[in-house]
Design a protein around this motif. Sequence first.
Motif, PDB file in Angstrom:
ATOM      1  N   ASN A   1       0.814  -1.216   0.000  1.00  0.00           N
ATOM      2  CA  ASN A   1       0.000   0.000   0.000  1.00  0.00           C
ATOM      3  C   ASN A   1       0.853   1.274   0.000  1.00  0.00           C
ATOM      4  OD1 ASN A   1       0.793  -0.349   2.688  1.00  0.00           O
ATOM      5  ND2 ASN A   1      -1.205   0.222   3.525  1.00  0.00           N
ATOM      6  N   CYS A   2       2.147   1.103  -0.231  1.00  0.00           N
ATOM      7  CA  CYS A   2       3.061   2.234  -0.441  1.00  0.00           C
ATOM      8  C   CYS A   2       3.569   2.222  -1.878  1.00  0.00           C
ATOM      9  CB  CYS A   2       4.226   2.178   0.535  1.00  0.00           C
ATOM     10  SG  CYS A   2       3.755   2.474   2.251  1.00  0.00           S
ATOM     11  N   CYS A   3       2.874   1.470  -2.711  1.00  0.00           N
ATOM     12  CA  CYS A   3       3.172   1.400  -4.138  1.00  0.00           C
ATOM     13  C   CYS A   3       1.867   1.672  -4.873  1.00  0.00           C
ATOM     14  CB  CYS A   3       3.683   0.016  -4.543  1.00  0.00           C
ATOM     15  SG  CYS A   3       5.195  -0.499  -3.716  1.00  0.00           S
ATOM     16  N   ALA A   4       1.980   2.175  -6.089  1.00  0.00           N
ATOM     17  CA  ALA A   4       0.780   2.436  -6.886  1.00  0.00           C
ATOM     18  C   ALA A   4       1.110   2.260  -8.352  1.00  0.00           C
ATOM     19  CB  ALA A   4       0.259   3.845  -6.620  1.00  0.00           C
ATOM     20  N   ASP A   5       0.063   2.014  -9.101  1.00  0.00           N
ATOM     21  CA  ASP A   5       0.201   1.832 -10.547  1.00  0.00           C
ATOM     22  C   ASP A   5      -1.014   2.464 -11.211  1.00  0.00           C
ATOM     23  OD1 ASP A   5       2.045  -0.183 -12.319  1.00  0.00           O
ATOM     24  OD2 ASP A   5       0.065   0.123 -13.223  1.00  0.00           O
ATOM     25  N   GLY A   6      -0.849   2.897 -12.429  1.00  0.00           N
ATOM     26  CA  GLY A   6      -1.976   3.448 -13.174  1.00  0.00           C
ATOM     27  C   GLY A   6      -3.061   2.425 -13.426  1.00  0.00           C
ATOM     28  N   ASP A   7      -2.709   1.154 -13.338  1.00  0.00           N
ATOM     29  CA  ASP A   7      -3.655   0.058 -13.553  1.00  0.00           C
ATOM     30  C   ASP A   7      -3.753  -0.739 -12.253  1.00  0.00           C
ATOM     31  OD1 ASP A   7      -4.844  -2.461 -14.190  1.00  0.00           O
ATOM     32  OD2 ASP A   7      -4.170  -2.278 -16.278  1.00  0.00           O
ATOM     33  N   GLU A   8      -4.865  -0.589 -11.550  1.00  0.00           N
ATOM     34  CA  GLU A   8      -5.035  -1.236 -10.243  1.00  0.00           C
ATOM     35  C   GLU A   8      -4.984  -2.763 -10.345  1.00  0.00           C
ATOM     36  OE1 GLU A   8      -5.066  -1.842  -6.392  1.00  0.00           O
ATOM     37  OE2 GLU A   8      -4.904   0.159  -7.240  1.00  0.00           O
ATOM     38  N   GLU A   9      -5.479  -3.323 -11.434  1.00  0.00           N
ATOM     39  CA  GLU A   9      -5.444  -4.777 -11.606  1.00  0.00           C
ATOM     40  C   GLU A   9      -3.999  -5.274 -11.720  1.00  0.00           C
ATOM     41  OE1 GLU A   9      -7.166  -8.316 -14.510  1.00  0.00           O
ATOM     42  OE2 GLU A   9      -7.645  -6.238 -14.970  1.00  0.00           O
TER      43      GLU A   9
END
Length: 187
Positions: free
Chosen positions: A154-162
């Motif tokens: 939850n300290c990482c993110a991506d433009g595509d949640e899947e």
Amino acid sequence: MEQNTQNTALLVMDMQAGIVGRIPNSSALISNVAKAIAAARQNKIPVIYIVVGFREGAPEISINNKGFSASKQLFADMSMDEFMRVDAAIAPLGGEITIVKRRVSAFTGSDLEVVLRSQGIQHIILTGIATSGVVLSTLREAADKDYRITVLANCCADGDEEVHSVLTTKVFPRQAEVLTMEEWSKQ
């Protein structure tokens, strides 16, 4: 967390204002990363910032690099100092290391490995944008270099949640421990 702090560093990767702004609901991500940074500092775990950046005119970008070449003119025309500025809510403190990289992996085109070796770091904790970019590339290279790896999902993110979900639940656990920031800070 006491037993997990020796020879450990928290990597805050590509959390630059211009990149963070492209992520939906970035405030939750920034809040989680800020908490991870605070926990690391409290436990005397070095926080190392990794930013992507280029020289004036972006001469490091090859036309053969599909990912970066599409944005070469954009990078060539912008202020790199402004682009590489880490979001103010999680900015480095004086004395904390910031490493500039020239490619997707935090290792490629940077001196990250030299810094980690000089500090005796054998365990890296990964945070950053994008899960399918810097986090994936850094994790794979770090695994090949025999680092212990923890990913704070939850300290990482991506433009595509899947894509983020598949990586953090199915791919990353093969080479890293995957935890939430809350789970990690309680260890």
